[in-house]
Design a protein around this motif. Structure first.
Motif, PDB file in Angstrom:
ATOM      1  N   GLY A   1      -5.143  18.717 -39.281  1.00  0.00           N
ATOM      2  CA  GLY A   1      -5.652  18.402 -37.778  1.00  0.00           C
ATOM      3  C   GLY A   1      -4.949  17.470 -37.171  1.00  0.00           C
ATOM      4  O   GLY A   1      -4.947  16.884 -36.150  1.00  0.00           O
ATOM      5  N   MET A   2      -3.817  16.596 -37.883  1.00  0.00           N
ATOM      6  CA  MET A   2      -3.064  15.484 -37.437  1.00  0.00           C
ATOM      7  C   MET A   2      -1.846  16.380 -36.592  1.00  0.00           C
ATOM      8  O   MET A   2      -0.931  17.221 -36.923  1.00  0.00           O
ATOM      9  CB  MET A   2      -2.417  14.736 -38.818  1.00  0.00           C
ATOM     10  N   GLN A   3      -1.548  15.434 -35.426  1.00  0.00           N
ATOM     11  CA  GLN A   3      -0.628  16.116 -34.513  1.00  0.00           C
ATOM     12  C   GLN A   3       0.732  15.820 -35.019  1.00  0.00           C
ATOM     13  O   GLN A   3       1.675  16.455 -34.661  1.00  0.00           O
ATOM     14  CB  GLN A   3      -0.987  15.502 -33.185  1.00  0.00           C
ATOM     15  N   GLU A   4       0.748  14.483 -35.364  1.00  0.00           N
ATOM     16  CA  GLU A   4       2.278  14.058 -36.062  1.00  0.00           C
ATOM     17  C   GLU A   4       2.037  13.533 -37.433  1.00  0.00           C
ATOM     18  O   GLU A   4       2.101  12.439 -37.618  1.00  0.00           O
ATOM     19  CB  GLU A   4       2.628  13.058 -35.034  1.00  0.00           C
ATOM     20  N   PRO A   5       1.987  14.514 -38.408  1.00  0.00           N
ATOM     21  CA  PRO A   5       1.714  14.033 -39.661  1.00  0.00           C
ATOM     22  C   PRO A   5       2.607  13.024 -40.433  1.00  0.00           C
ATOM     23  O   PRO A   5       2.237  12.066 -41.087  1.00  0.00           O
ATOM     24  CB  PRO A   5       1.611  15.355 -40.491  1.00  0.00           C
TER      25      PRO A   5
END
Length: 255
Positions: free
Chosen positions: A31-35
């Protein structure tokens, strides 16, 4: 989806990956946009947390600058928490909170630099009046920060202005700490005396990675993430507290 179609095109585009609304496409992870930026922000958070624990362990409460060093760590914690939140989910509110926290951390660094360099924490700092200069300096820094936040929040959310403001504050810190490091090194003749200037040089090099704006490698690792990774090392170095220990020893000898 659009990026995958561009990559699958035959013959390929001259530029297969492009920015959408000024942002590169990333692969989401949990769910993280920029992991990668989230992970490296976490590394910075842990570095600050570790530094705070070392300060509490090795620097006694009687040392006047202790609270300023601790506040440096706490501002860093807040900044990196909100950085993780923003890079996990990019909303208007998370973006602003990230910018405000980062600005507060940079501004506190500016606030702390003259306190350490000129020892404004001492009663006889500069003008001999107990706390006068320190109170004026505190009021000025708080006013400048509130004016900055008020402008980008209520007048115009200007990315260029925000970056320019942070760079200007950073440059002043570089000048102060570099001059301090040179003078300190000449006085004691030990490499640790030059640490503040060297740490800032490392941070500047890390920040310069932002200039290399390229599509994220493997859909995750971009220049901004590398910048966050690059600040972990100097953060750990910053909290090695050699300067504070030597300063306390010098004070005891004078007493």
């Amino acid at each position: 989806m659009r990026t995958r179609k561009r990559l699958a095109r035959d013959p390929p585009y001259l530029e297969s990956i492009v920015q959408y609304h000024g942002k590169w496409p990333f692969y989401r992870f949990l769910g993280m946009q920029e992991p990668a930026s989230v992970l490296f922000s976490l590394f910075n958070f842990l570095a600050h947390d570790h530094g705070i624990s070392k300060l509490k362990q090795y620097i006694p409460a009687s040392y006047k600058l202790r609270r300023y060093y601790l506040l440096l760590g706490y501002f860093g914690l807040a900044s990196w928490i909100l950085s993780m939140v923003f890079h996990t989910r990019d909303f208007n509110v998370t973006e602003k909170l990230d910018y405000f926290a980062a600005g507060a951390s940079v501004m506190y660094g500016m606030y702390f630099a003259p306190i350490r360099v000129f020892r404004l924490d001492k009663p006889d700092a500069l003008d001999g009046k107990t706390g006068t200069v320190l109170r004026l300096w505190t009021a000025l820094c708080v006013s400048l920060y509130l004016a900055h936040v008020g402008y980008i929040n209520f007048v115009r959310f200007d990315y260029t202005y925000n970056m320019a403001a942070n760079i200007a504050v950073g440059v002043v810190q570089i000048i102060l700490w570099t001059s301090f490091s040179i003078q300190r090194f000449r006085k004691v003749g030990r490499i640790w005396a030059a640490w503040p200037g060297l740490i800032l040089a490392w941070i500047v090099l890390a920040m310069s990675l932002e200039l290399f704006d390229f599509p994220p490698w493997w859909g995750m690792l971009d220049a901004h993430a590398l910048w966050h990774l690059g600040t972990v090392g100097p953060t750990i170095w910053c909290f090695l507290i050699k300067d504070a220990q030597e300063d306390m020893q010098s004070s005891r000898l004078k007493a």
